[in-house]
Structure formats: structure tokens, C-alpha cells
Design an enzyme around this catalytic site. Structure first.
Site, PDB file in Angstrom:
ATOM      1  N   LYS A  77       0.842  -1.211   0.000  1.00  0.00           N
ATOM      2  CA  LYS A  77       0.000   0.000   0.000  1.00  0.00           C
ATOM      3  C   LYS A  77       0.868   1.248   0.000  1.00  0.00           C
ATOM      4  O   LYS A  77       0.564   2.225  -0.686  1.00  0.00           O
ATOM      5  CB  LYS A  77      -0.944  -0.031   1.212  1.00  0.00           C
ATOM      6  CG  LYS A  77      -2.038  -1.092   1.068  1.00  0.00           C
ATOM      7  CD  LYS A  77      -2.785  -1.339   2.374  1.00  0.00           C
ATOM      8  CE  LYS A  77      -3.695  -2.555   2.229  1.00  0.00           C
ATOM      9  NZ  LYS A  77      -4.310  -2.961   3.502  1.00  0.00           N
ATOM     10  N   GLN A 111      -4.336  -1.683   9.783  1.00  0.00           N
ATOM     11  CA  GLN A 111      -4.160  -2.988   9.139  1.00  0.00           C
ATOM     12  C   GLN A 111      -4.668  -4.098  10.067  1.00  0.00           C
ATOM     13  O   GLN A 111      -4.245  -4.197  11.216  1.00  0.00           O
ATOM     14  CB  GLN A 111      -2.680  -3.210   8.792  1.00  0.00           C
ATOM     15  CG  GLN A 111      -2.414  -4.495   8.041  1.00  0.00           C
ATOM     16  CD  GLN A 111      -3.073  -4.526   6.654  1.00  0.00           C
ATOM     17  OE1 GLN A 111      -3.006  -3.568   5.899  1.00  0.00           O
ATOM     18  NE2 GLN A 111      -3.705  -5.644   6.327  1.00  0.00           N
ATOM     19  N   ASP A 142     -11.233   2.361   4.442  1.00  0.00           N
ATOM     20  CA  ASP A 142     -11.472   0.916   4.350  1.00  0.00           C
ATOM     21  C   ASP A 142     -12.975   0.601   4.384  1.00  0.00           C
ATOM     22  O   ASP A 142     -13.391  -0.502   4.047  1.00  0.00           O
ATOM     23  CB  ASP A 142     -10.795   0.191   5.530  1.00  0.00           C
ATOM     24  CG  ASP A 142      -9.534  -0.550   5.100  1.00  0.00           C
ATOM     25  OD1 ASP A 142      -9.368  -0.803   3.894  1.00  0.00           O
ATOM     26  OD2 ASP A 142      -8.732  -0.881   5.995  1.00  0.00           O
TER      27      ASP A 142
END
Ligand code: NAD
Length: 253
Positions: free
Chosen positions: A17, A61, A84
């Protein structure tokens, strides 16, 4: 990006990412926290990032270590920076068709289908896997595009009975070799979301690619396919977030 602990797979995902951000011209900052970090420290960091006008996307994460209250962490992220799409507000928005941020993996699948010109409306879709981050939002997003959707999970009886009827089959179970050729209708579109590391280190999906590719009209590979699309949609959501922020500033001034 916030990375807690030393999970090797998570470290790889974050690295990918970061690289993708660099390539796209997005400034990214990785906050690496010790695996024994206290909930409060993590919450304070998120609160600081929420208040920072130069930050438009916050990504924690997953998975987090067991002692961390994941639900509380995700709900502390400002919904407007939750690129997200995991905050409860954003989940509710997705369910009711008022999407703020689409979760990146199913969003990537939708983009793949769009790019290939594969119609979704009226199609029979089977989603194998019912997690909050892939299976459930995937089903919702395809339902919103007027597909008829069935969701299967680990307790589904006779999986093949469902998969064989699918015009579009999306597999996100985390079980290597789960879907074999006899379970797939000829000409079906098969999207393999699974990422599994075998004992020999090889990365494979949930679908027997060699066998199923002889029956499917389209099939996504692993590695490749959905994985890079997930990263791409994270960038798309982040840019969208920044554009909304500056548009709101212009309106206010
Ligand atoms: P998860 O473990 O949270 O959920 C798995 C789901 O699959 C559950 O609903 C479970 O009931 C179902 N399942 C398990 N075994 C099954 C079986 N034998 N038959 C039918 N259903 C079964 O996993 P997740 O986070 O949703 O991820 C699923 C897979 O997708 C994993 O391999 C993960 O690594 C991968 N993944 C890939 C991306 C990507 O970017 N490509 C992103 C997220 C997850």
C-alpha cells in the site's frame, strides 16, 4: 497506515500500500506500533489523525492482536476518513444504499466486472464466504446492482449445489482448492479473492485455477487479480476523501 505487531502478511500488505501511494503521488505515513501496545495509545493516535486536516484516509491494518478491542478501534476512526469502509456508520450507509466508502476488496471486484463489461443485473451470483470485510459487503454491492445473490459459508450444506448455478461466482473463504471444475457452470465468471500461503511458500487462491479455467468464461488469477485491485481501490477511496474535504472547504469559505 497503522500497523500493530509483526504479522508478516500484514507487513507485506502495508508495504504494497505504501508503494502504491508513492506511485500515485499520495503521501503516506506508517505508524508501527508494538504488538503489546495498549488500546488507549492506539485510540489516541487515531484521535490525533482524525483531527489532522492533512490526513484524508486512516487505515488500521487487520488483524489486530487479540488484546486490542477491534470494534472500538474501528469506530474511533472518523467515518469521513475511514477509507477501508469498516466503521459501523459506513457499513450502515452501504446497507442502505448511501455508500460513503465501499470496502476495498469487493469494490475492486465490482470494478473488474465493470471493466470487462460483464453484466451483473439479473445474474445469479454466489458469494462463498460471509466475512464483514469481503463476503457480506460483496453480496450487498452486487445486490445493489440488481443481481440475485446467495451467500455460502463454512456451515453451508452441499456447497456445489449453490456454486453450480452461479453466473458469477465470487470465492472468499480462505480455503485452497475449495472450488473445483465440477462445481462451476460452463461459461461462468469466477472471481477468486482467496490468498493462501501453502507450506512450500506458494501463494494460491481458493479456486483450482487450472481446472476451473477450462470451464469459466473469465477467471481471476492468484497472485494478481483481486489483490492489486484492493490496493487500487484504497487509493481511489483516499483521493475521493481528499476531494470531498477540499470541496467542503471551498463551500465553507
Ligand atoms: P474470514 O476467515 O474472515 O472469512 C471466511 C469466510 O469463509 C467465513 O464466512 C467462513 O464461514 C467461510 N468459509 C470458510 N470455509 C468455508 C468452506 N469450506 N466453505 C464455504 N465457506 C467457507 O476470511 P476473509 O477475511 O473474508 O478472507 C477470505 C479470503 O480472502 C482469505 O484467503 C483472505 O486472505 C483473502 N482476502 C483477500 C483479499 C484481497 O485483497 N484479495 C482481501 C481480504 C481477504
Amino acid at each position: 497506515m497503522i500497523l500493530v505487531g509483526h504479522d508478516p502478511a500484514s507487513a507485506v500488505y502495508v508495504r504494497n500500500k505504501v508503494r502504491a501511494c508513492e506511485a500515485a503521488g499520495i503521501h503516506s505515513f506508517t505508524h508501527r506500533l508494538h504488538e503489546k501496545v495498549e488500546n488507549e495509545e492506539l485510540l489516541n493516535l487515531i484521535t490525533r489523525l482524525n483531527a489532522d486536516p492533512s490526513v484524508h484516509g486512516i487505515l488500521v491494518q487487520l488483524p489486530l492482536p487479540a488484546h486490542i478491542d477491534m470494534a472500538r478501534i474501528l469506530e474511533t476512526i472518523a467515518p469521513s476518513k475511514d477509507v477501508d469502509g469498516f466503521h459501523l456508520y459506513n457499513v450502515g450507509a452501504l446497507v442502505t444504499g448511501n455508500t460513503v466508502f465501499s470496502p476495498c476488496t469487493p469494490y475492486g471486484v465490482v470494478k473488474l466486472l465493470e471493466h470487462e463489461g460483464i453484466p451483473v443485473e439479473g445474474q445469479n451470483v454466489v458469494v462463498v464466504g460471509a466475512s464483514n470485510i469481503v463476503g457480506k459487503p460483496m453480496a450487498l454491492m452486487l445486490m445493489a446492482r440488481d443481481a440475485t445473490v446467495a451467500i455460502c459459508h463454512a456451515k453451508a450444506r452441499d456447497l456445489a449445489q449453490f456454486t453450480i448455478g452461479a453466473d458469477i461466482l465470487v470465492v472468499a473463504a480462505g480455503v485452497p482448492g475449495l472450488i473445483t471444475a465440477p462445481m462451476v457452470k460452463k461459461g461462468a465468471v469466477v472471481i477468486d479473492v482467496g490468498i493462501n500461503r501453502l507450506e512450500d511458500g506458494k501463494i494460491v487462491g481458493d479456486v483450482d485455477f487450472a481446472g476451473v479455467s477450462r470451464r469459466a468464461s473469465h477467471i481471476t488469477p492468484v497472485p494478481g487479480g483481486v489483490g492489486p485491485m484492493t490496493v487500487t481501490m484504497l487509493l481511489v477511496n483516499t483521493i475521493e476523501s481528499a476531494e470531498r474535504f477540499y470541496a467542503a472547504q471551498r463551500t465553507a469559505s
